[in-house]
Design a protein around this motif. Structure first.
Motif, PDB file in Angstrom:
ATOM      1  N   UNK A 129     -28.470  -8.957  -8.103  1.00 18.34           N
ATOM      2  CA  UNK A 129     -28.515  -7.512  -8.181  1.00 18.34           C
ATOM      3  C   UNK A 129     -27.482  -6.823  -9.042  1.00 18.34           C
ATOM      4  N   UNK A 130     -26.499  -7.537  -9.574  1.00 15.45           N
ATOM      5  CA  UNK A 130     -25.520  -6.892 -10.454  1.00 15.45           C
ATOM      6  C   UNK A 130     -26.185  -6.543 -11.784  1.00 15.45           C
ATOM      7  N   UNK A 131     -25.989  -5.310 -12.232  1.00 14.28           N
ATOM      8  CA  UNK A 131     -26.633  -4.855 -13.460  1.00 14.28           C
ATOM      9  C   UNK A 131     -26.116  -5.615 -14.682  1.00 14.28           C
ATOM     10  N   UNK A 132     -27.031  -5.959 -15.574  1.00 16.76           N
ATOM     11  CA  UNK A 132     -26.647  -6.658 -16.806  1.00 16.76           C
ATOM     12  C   UNK A 132     -25.889  -5.760 -17.772  1.00 16.76           C
ATOM     13  N   UNK A 133     -26.039  -4.456 -17.608  1.00 15.11           N
ATOM     14  CA  UNK A 133     -25.344  -3.517 -18.488  1.00 15.11           C
ATOM     15  C   UNK A 133     -24.404  -2.614 -17.696  1.00 15.11           C
ATOM     16  N   UNK A 134     -24.018  -3.050 -16.506  1.00 18.23           N
ATOM     17  CA  UNK A 134     -23.106  -2.271 -15.679  1.00 18.23           C
ATOM     18  C   UNK A 134     -21.655  -2.565 -15.995  1.00 18.23           C
ATOM     19  N   UNK A 135     -20.732  -1.834 -15.378  1.00 23.33           N
ATOM     20  CA  UNK A 135     -19.297  -2.011 -15.660  1.00 23.33           C
ATOM     21  C   UNK A 135     -18.772  -3.397 -15.302  1.00 23.33           C
ATOM     22  N   UNK A 136     -19.281  -3.990 -14.222  1.00 25.15           N
ATOM     23  CA  UNK A 136     -18.796  -5.319 -13.850  1.00 25.15           C
ATOM     24  C   UNK A 136     -19.192  -6.365 -14.881  1.00 25.15           C
ATOM     25  N   UNK A 137     -20.427  -6.287 -15.371  1.00 25.51           N
ATOM     26  CA  UNK A 137     -20.880  -7.239 -16.386  1.00 25.51           C
ATOM     27  C   UNK A 137     -20.054  -7.106 -17.659  1.00 25.51           C
ATOM     28  N   UNK A 138     -19.795  -5.872 -18.069  1.00 22.99           N
ATOM     29  CA  UNK A 138     -18.971  -5.660 -19.255  1.00 22.99           C
ATOM     30  C   UNK A 138     -17.551  -6.179 -19.042  1.00 22.99           C
ATOM     31  N   UNK A 139     -17.016  -5.960 -17.847  1.00 21.02           N
ATOM     32  CA  UNK A 139     -15.659  -6.410 -17.557  1.00 21.02           C
ATOM     33  C   UNK A 139     -15.560  -7.941 -17.643  1.00 21.02           C
ATOM     34  N   UNK A 140     -16.539  -8.630 -17.069  1.00 22.50           N
ATOM     35  CA  UNK A 140     -16.542 -10.094 -17.123  1.00 22.50           C
ATOM     36  C   UNK A 140     -16.639 -10.578 -18.566  1.00 22.50           C
ATOM     37  N   UNK A 141     -17.504  -9.935 -19.343  1.00 21.50           N
ATOM     38  CA  UNK A 141     -17.656 -10.339 -20.742  1.00 21.50           C
ATOM     39  C   UNK A 141     -16.378 -10.105 -21.548  1.00 21.50           C
ATOM     40  N   UNK A 142     -15.734  -8.964 -21.338  1.00 23.23           N
ATOM     41  CA  UNK A 142     -14.494  -8.692 -22.060  1.00 23.23           C
ATOM     42  C   UNK A 142     -13.369  -9.626 -21.615  1.00 23.23           C
ATOM     43  N   UNK A 143     -13.367 -10.000 -20.333  1.00 22.78           N
ATOM     44  CA  UNK A 143     -12.386 -10.982 -19.866  1.00 22.78           C
ATOM     45  C   UNK A 143     -12.585 -12.316 -20.553  1.00 22.78           C
ATOM     46  N   UNK A 144     -13.837 -12.713 -20.720  1.00 19.16           N
ATOM     47  CA  UNK A 144     -14.139 -13.960 -21.421  1.00 19.16           C
ATOM     48  C   UNK A 144     -13.716 -13.889 -22.882  1.00 19.16           C
ATOM     49  N   UNK A 145     -13.950 -12.751 -23.522  1.00 20.03           N
ATOM     50  CA  UNK A 145     -13.548 -12.586 -24.923  1.00 20.03           C
ATOM     51  C   UNK A 145     -12.026 -12.664 -25.057  1.00 20.03           C
ATOM     52  N   UNK A 146     -11.310 -12.005 -24.153  1.00 20.22           N
ATOM     53  CA  UNK A 146      -9.847 -12.065 -24.180  1.00 20.22           C
ATOM     54  C   UNK A 146      -9.354 -13.492 -23.979  1.00 20.22           C
ATOM     55  N   UNK A 154       5.706 -15.500 -35.407  1.00 18.29           N
ATOM     56  CA  UNK A 154       6.149 -14.438 -34.505  1.00 18.29           C
ATOM     57  C   UNK A 154       5.058 -13.403 -34.215  1.00 18.29           C
ATOM     58  N   UNK A 155       4.348 -12.849 -35.214  1.00 15.77           N
ATOM     59  CA  UNK A 155       3.286 -11.888 -34.896  1.00 15.77           C
ATOM     60  C   UNK A 155       2.182 -12.496 -34.038  1.00 15.77           C
ATOM     61  N   UNK A 156       1.857 -13.773 -34.285  1.00 19.81           N
ATOM     62  CA  UNK A 156       0.826 -14.426 -33.486  1.00 19.81           C
ATOM     63  C   UNK A 156       1.280 -14.610 -32.046  1.00 19.81           C
ATOM     64  N   UNK A 157       2.558 -14.872 -31.858  1.00 17.48           N
ATOM     65  CA  UNK A 157       3.094 -15.018 -30.506  1.00 17.48           C
ATOM     66  C   UNK A 157       2.967 -13.718 -29.726  1.00 17.48           C
ATOM     67  N   UNK A 158       3.313 -12.599 -30.372  1.00 20.27           N
ATOM     68  CA  UNK A 158       3.177 -11.304 -29.712  1.00 20.27           C
ATOM     69  C   UNK A 158       1.724 -11.016 -29.359  1.00 20.27           C
ATOM     70  N   UNK A 159       0.818 -11.333 -30.269  1.00 23.31           N
ATOM     71  CA  UNK A 159      -0.606 -11.108 -30.002  1.00 23.31           C
ATOM     72  C   UNK A 159      -1.075 -11.949 -28.821  1.00 23.31           C
ATOM     73  N   UNK A 160      -0.605 -13.192 -28.747  1.00 26.70           N
ATOM     74  CA  UNK A 160      -0.985 -14.057 -27.622  1.00 26.70           C
ATOM     75  C   UNK A 160      -0.502 -13.474 -26.296  1.00 26.70           C
ATOM     76  N   UNK A 161       0.718 -12.951 -26.268  1.00 25.11           N
ATOM     77  CA  UNK A 161       1.253 -12.359 -25.035  1.00 25.11           C
ATOM     78  C   UNK A 161       0.430 -11.141 -24.608  1.00 25.11           C
ATOM     79  N   UNK A 162       0.049 -10.318 -25.562  1.00 23.54           N
ATOM     80  CA  UNK A 162      -0.760  -9.127 -25.249  1.00 23.54           C
ATOM     81  C   UNK A 162      -2.110  -9.541 -24.677  1.00 23.54           C
ATOM     82  N   UNK A 163      -2.737 -10.531 -25.288  1.00 21.38           N
ATOM     83  CA  UNK A 163      -4.031 -11.010 -24.795  1.00 21.38           C
ATOM     84  C   UNK A 163      -3.895 -11.636 -23.408  1.00 21.38           C
ATOM     85  N   UNK A 164      -2.781 -12.314 -23.153  1.00 17.83           N
ATOM     86  CA  UNK A 164      -2.555 -12.902 -21.830  1.00 17.83           C
ATOM     87  C   UNK A 164      -2.471 -11.814 -20.760  1.00 17.83           C
ATOM     88  N   UNK A 165      -1.737 -10.752 -21.065  1.00 16.90           N
ATOM     89  CA  UNK A 165      -1.625  -9.648 -20.109  1.00 16.90           C
ATOM     90  C   UNK A 165      -2.980  -8.986 -19.884  1.00 16.90           C
TER      91      UNK A 165
END
Length: 284
Positions: free
Chosen positions: A237-254, A59-70
């Motif tokens: 031209x997208x910055x390697x340390x800009x907000x878009x790069x971080x967003x893509x990386x965090x999306x991949x981690x999620x 059950x706790x793992x299921x809730x965590x999966x739903x949060x990560x999906x969102x």
């Protein structure tokens, strides 16, 4: 107190002393131990062994999966709508056509496919209801996955780019084919017209293993796709340390974490689920 859900076998030590009593041990205990001492010592030793083998609760793992999906769904939508200019099925801006690809594959294929995977173990319904939900969600996920691949071919045709030139495209095509085969076999054997009891019992472990392999391949290939796209963007031209790069990386981690939790949910115990029949897989 003994667990009513665990089958027991009786084991006793050598009757050296009259005070030594018959001991009930879980049937899954692999070794027979000579346990001597007081009754309390024996109970303590048995409880320690049983707790060491207790399956992971789902059950706790299921809730965590739903949060990560969102979280993953929100981040990919923010990426394509805010940073990439939106999505379109037909447009003079071919980039908007491509932007449908991460949305369809992440939300439609990976997330809905993951929810389909864990639904059979996590929903507190009867077996037939869970099986129907499992099949319907996988059908929806497969359709979105096919559309996600189609939109890439369409984008390449509009932009004049060669198809199937990268490892990401090869693995993606292989993953969707394997997913479709898994779906078709599951439909015929477990849903309609349905195989014999012996065939279903034999197919269950392979269905689970191949399903987890196909899903892991899809998730891993998605990460490869995020990396490939981000490299392309940084080249233009997208910055390697800009907000878009971080967003893509965090999306991949999620996405990675969501895939991990889906697999954990499948292979754990669910206390709210109805008793499992002989043709179903159980906790490990």
């Amino acid at each position: 107190m003994l667990d009513s859900n665990v089958r027991y076998k009786y084991v006793c030590t050598k009757p050296a002393k009259q005070s030594e009593k018959l001991i009930r041990l879980p049937k899954q205990t692999k070794s027979i131990y000579q346990i001597r001492g007081s009754t309390e010592d024996k109970k303590s030793a048995i409880m320690m062994g049983t707790q060491a083998r207790a399956p992971l609760k789902g059950k706790p793992l299921t809730y965590a999966a739903h949060v990560l999906a969102i979280a993953g769904a929100v981040m990919v939508l923010v990426w394509v709508l805010h940073f990439r200019g939106g999505v379109a099925w037909d447009s003079t801006d071919e980039a908007k056509i491509f932007n449908l690809h991460p949305v369809l594959t992440l939300i439609g294929f990976i997330i809905i496919g993951g929810e389909a995977t864990i639904s059979y173990k996590s929903l507190p319904f009867g077996k037939e209801q869970r099986k129907l939900i499992h099949m319907v969600l996988h059908t929806v996920a497969l359709i979105f996955g096919i559309l996600g691949i189609y939109i890439v071919f369409k984008f390449h045709d509009v932009a004049g780019i060669r198809n199937l030139y990268s490892l990401h495209s090869w693995l993606g095509l292989g993953a969707i084919v394997l997913y479709a085969i898994q779906w078709a076999y599951g439909f015929v054997v477990f849903f309609y017209p349905g195989g014999s009891p012996s065939l279903r019992a034999t197919s269950v472990p392979w269905h689970v293993i191949l399903g987890m392999f196909a899903y892991s391949l899809v998730v891993g290939n998605a990460i490869l796709g995020f990396l490939e796209k981000l490299v392309f963007l940084e080249t233009y031209g997208v910055s390697k340390v800009g907000p878009e790069a971080y967003l893509v990386n965090f999306t991949a981690i999620a996405t990675i974490l969501y895939g991990v939790f889906v697999i954990l949910v499948v292979y754990c115990q669910h206390e709210d689920q109805t008793p499992v029949d002989p043709n179903s897989y159980t906790a490990i």
